[in-house]
Design an enzyme around this catalytic site. Structure first.
Site, PDB file in Angstrom:
ATOM      1  N   ASP A 228      26.150  16.647 -75.139  1.00  0.00           N
ATOM      2  CA  ASP A 228      27.085  15.886 -74.871  1.00  0.00           C
ATOM      3  C   ASP A 228      27.911  15.728 -76.068  1.00  0.00           C
ATOM      4  OD1 ASP A 228      28.127  13.484 -73.338  1.00  0.00           O
ATOM      5  OD2 ASP A 228      26.608  14.017 -72.190  1.00  0.00           O
TER       6      ASP A 228
ATOM      7  N   HIS B 228      32.400  15.113 -71.552  1.00  0.00           N
ATOM      8  CA  HIS B 228      31.237  15.132 -72.375  1.00  0.00           C
ATOM      9  C   HIS B 228      31.234  16.279 -73.442  1.00  0.00           C
ATOM     10  CE1 HIS B 228      29.493  11.504 -70.402  1.00  0.00           C
ATOM     11  NE2 HIS B 228      30.119  12.049 -69.325  1.00  0.00           N
TER      12      HIS B 228
ATOM     13  N   GLU C  27      31.866  13.138 -64.703  1.00  0.00           N
ATOM     14  CA  GLU C  27      33.004  11.929 -65.249  1.00  0.00           C
ATOM     15  C   GLU C  27      34.242  12.576 -66.080  1.00  0.00           C
ATOM     16  OE1 GLU C  27      29.885   8.032 -66.126  1.00  0.00           O
ATOM     17  OE2 GLU C  27      30.023   9.383 -67.745  1.00  0.00           O
TER      18      GLU C  27
END
Length: 713
Positions: free
Chosen positions: A369, A423, A494
């Protein structure tokens, strides 16, 4: 045998003495002295030859006995480090203490506790576990999908009585089942508390010899000796010695004929049939399955049909049982984020072992991430050099392979996820130094709230071809480590379009996201030998409804709220889905905000009842067609506020609640969050099973409530 040998030697020595005395009386003194020496030497040689012959005959007899006792396969140890079981032993204390002051009686399918005084009562104390396993419905988790039959009669035995008989023509299946059975027996030893029983001199000596032998073998670089049935068991069955318990043997017969497949796919047949027969002090447990995976689930069920009774200090099981079982959903997952906090291989393996017991079958490893990049790539080690928290907090390819092979033995597939394009921050900042340009953008940019959901920010460069080449190489490594698969997770979570807008403000940013995902999928195909995986998973977002991703291949993992419109829209658009609703199956929620600004928390805490009661396919009232699009579900453990010290109790037994929901999906007409007393009873006992195996599962309620089922509900 030893007595007969000693008797023969005594006869030979007496005969020798008689001959010597006879010769002494027959000869003059001088001749007698010389003759004595001659006869002594001759008689001694003859007698020693006879004694050695008798001993050799005895040894041949013993070896013959041992050989003919090999009709069943004993547990076997493997030297390969990647197939070693996880270490779940705690020798310092017993996790489940013995309760000598209480006895239990079954009344109306409920165990009732009463005081027990040994001297004042002639009746045997009944332990809580024995009462729970023989009172009411079958007490295993997850509950079988079909009606199960168990007898009221139970049998006592020791782990040394357990044997394996394999019935499969498939070599690789046979190999995996041998290892699975070996670890099954190790768990039984832990349950029977034999690993703690070193307080007697005999047990301590046996442990010392065993460990010394192992150390010597390691020193000599020898493979560990195969584990066989204990000698006491072999000679007991052969010579009729006294045994503890009711059984001469418990034979586990594993039959897999139809398929030799050992690679995971969503079409694996995971069904199994378990039945037992008991005669002549021998119990045969027959587990028949179409595949290795079904047989492995059958072993997990069998492990829960066995329990330890702390009164007679033996294992117990049913004299008769019949179970037919098959899962309702193909995908039953658990996700662990190892970027926000690093987790050791041992902690990951401990989690997977518990997954196997609950029949969860997909371990979704969110391995990287923006916070860290702990995976050490063979092609691009710079990613970990620039992105790992420390040199010791990394995963080598051998570490990953060890986890993958370990998980396979438990019937669990490891799905490695490299989240992209968002990420992706720390670890991606070395491109310019290598002449590769900017591989990622917005790395650690402030104010972070403008460019990402939580700090630190970072998002891959969608217009740098070197970025796609690196992704392709990483996909190749992941596929080589995890083995053939029909599903791969591309991430896609996201994406922040404002980050890209700083660099590509004249571009259709939604189209740019579509291009990135499609190019990544094309690179995945190349990495997979120019064969596209049947399913490619991505996280849900506002972008997944753009319809640019082909619904014939892409699976959307829906993490948003269970009442959000996207649930219906994605199904209407023809996508297969995996439910991971934040309001039910996010196990990291409910621990407050971890930063001064922003929400940074999802509340409230998701209890095991919340997890268990969540049935989105029922709430959404899906028709038959759309139900087929639901592959299953997955619980998620994001680790902003979780490290290795909390992992067990954050996951368990809540992840087990998900496991039963996805395996058998029991009908539930009760109000929201109201769980039937039988479910409380079963999950409470299952939580104790986890603790017995060294998994520090969260307590469900005060121990008084556990000892008095039904009183606190």
């Amino acid at each position: 045998m030893a007595h007969a040998t000693m008797k023969s030697i005594a006869i030979l020595l007496a005969d020798m003495q008689y001959k010597l005395q006879s010769n002494i009386h027959r000869r003059p003194l001088g001749q007698a002295h010389l003759g004595l020496r001659y006869l002594y030497k001759m008689s001694l040689a003859v007698s020693l030859r006879r004694a050695l012959l008798v001993l050799l005959s005895g040894a041949v007899f013993i070896l013959t006995v041992l050989y003919w006792n090999q009709g069943v396969i004993k547990t076997q140890a493997y030297s390969d480090s990647q197939l070693r079981p996880h270490n779940h032993k705690d020798r310092n204390h017993l996790s489940i203490p013995v309760e000598k002051s209480w006895t239990y009686k079954c009344e109306n399918d409920r165990c009732v506790r009463t005081p027990y005084r040994k001297n004042a009562s002639n009746t045997k104390r009944v332990s809580f576990t024995s009462c729970s396993m023989t009172c009411g419905d079958i007490n295993i988790w997850p509950h079988p999908t079909t009606k199960s039959l168990i007898s009221a009669h139970t049998l006592r035995f020791s782990v040394e009585d357990v044997q394996l008989q394999l019935d499969t023509p498939h070599r690789e299946v046979s190999k995996l089942l041998k290892i699975a059975f070996d670890w099954f027996v190790r768990d039984l030893r832990q349950i029977q508390r034999l690993d703690y029983a070193t307080h007697t001199p005999e047990a301590a000596a046996a442990t010392f010899v065993s460990e010394a032998t192992s150390r010597q073998r390691r020193h000599n670089n020898e493979a560990p000796a195969p584990e066989t049935q204990p000698a006491a068991s072999l000679f007991g069955s052969t010579f009729g010695l006294q045994r503890a318990g009711d059984l001469e043997s418990l034979q586990v017969k594993l039959s897999v004929h139809e398929s030799g497949e050992i690679d995971f796919n969503l079409d694996n047949n995971e069904s199994y049939h378990l039945s037992t027969t008991f005669e002549h002090q021998r119990l045969v447990v027959h587990i028949a399955a179409h595949t290795f995976f079904g047989a492995r689930h059958g072993l997990s069920t069998l492990q829960q049909l066995i329990w330890y009774d702390d009164e007679d200090r033996l294992l117990h099981t049913y004299a008769s049982s019949l179970i037919n079982d098959v899962p309702k959903f193909r995908y039953r997952g658990l996700m662990l984020d190892t970027s926000r906090h690093f987790f050791s291989v041992e902690a990951i393996k401990r989690t997977i072992a518990a997954m196997g017991l609950t029949k969860l079958n997909r371990f979704h490893w969110h391995i990287t991430d923006a916070q860290s990049f702990p995976y050490v790539s063979r092609h691009y080690p710079e990613l970990a050099e620039h992105g790992a928290y420390s040199e010791s907090e990394t995963y080598s390819d051998q570490d990953v392979r060890e986890v993958v092979e370990f998980a396979r033995i438990y019937g669990v597939q490891v799905l490695l996820e490299l989240d992209a394009p968002a990420h992706a921050g720390n670890g991606w900042d070395w491109g310019p130094k290598r002449g590769l340009g900017e591989l990622a953008m917005c790395i650690n940019q402030q104010p972070w709230s403008f460019y990402c959901g939580e700090p630190p920010c970072g998002q891959l460069n969608p217009k740098n071809n070197h970025t796609y080449l690196i992704l392709q190489r990483l996909y190749e490594e992941f596929l080589q480590l995890s083995g053939p698969t029909d599903i791969f997770h591309l991430g896609g979570d996201e994406v922040n379009l404002d980050c890209w807008a700083q660099y590509f403000n004249d571009t259709d940013l939604r189209g740019l996201w579509c291009d990135f995902m499609l190019q990544s999928n094309a690179r995945l195909k190349l990495a997979n030998g120019n064969v596209p995986p049947k399913y490619v998973a991505v996280w849900s977002s506002a972008l997944t409804n753009t319809k640019c991703l082909p619904n014939s291949q892409f699976v959307v993992q829906i993490w948003g709220g269970s009442t959000w419109q996207e649930n219906y829209d994605l199904l209407d658009n023809g996508y297969n889905v995996i439910f991971s609703h934040v309001d039910a199956w996010y196990l990291d929620c409910g621990f407050g905000s971890w930063r001064a600004t922003g929400e940074a928390a999802c509340s409230p805490y998701r209890t095991w009842q919340n997890v268990y009661k969540h049935r989105p396919w029922e709430r959404m009232r899906l028709d038959k067609k759309r139900r087929k699009q639901v592959l299953g579900g997955e619980a998620c453990m994001w680790t902003e506020q979780v490290d290795e010290n909390q992992l067990d109790n954050r996951l368990w037994p809540r992840a087990a609640a998900l496991a039963e929901r996805l395996w058998s999906d029991p009908n539930d007409d009760h109000d929201f969050d109201v769980v039937q007393p039988d479910v409380f009873r079963r999950i409470s006992l299952f939580r104790n099973r986890l603790v017995e195996l060294g998994i520090k599962a969260e307590a469900l309620f005060p121990k008084y409530c556990a000892q008095n089922p039904g009183e606190c509900i």
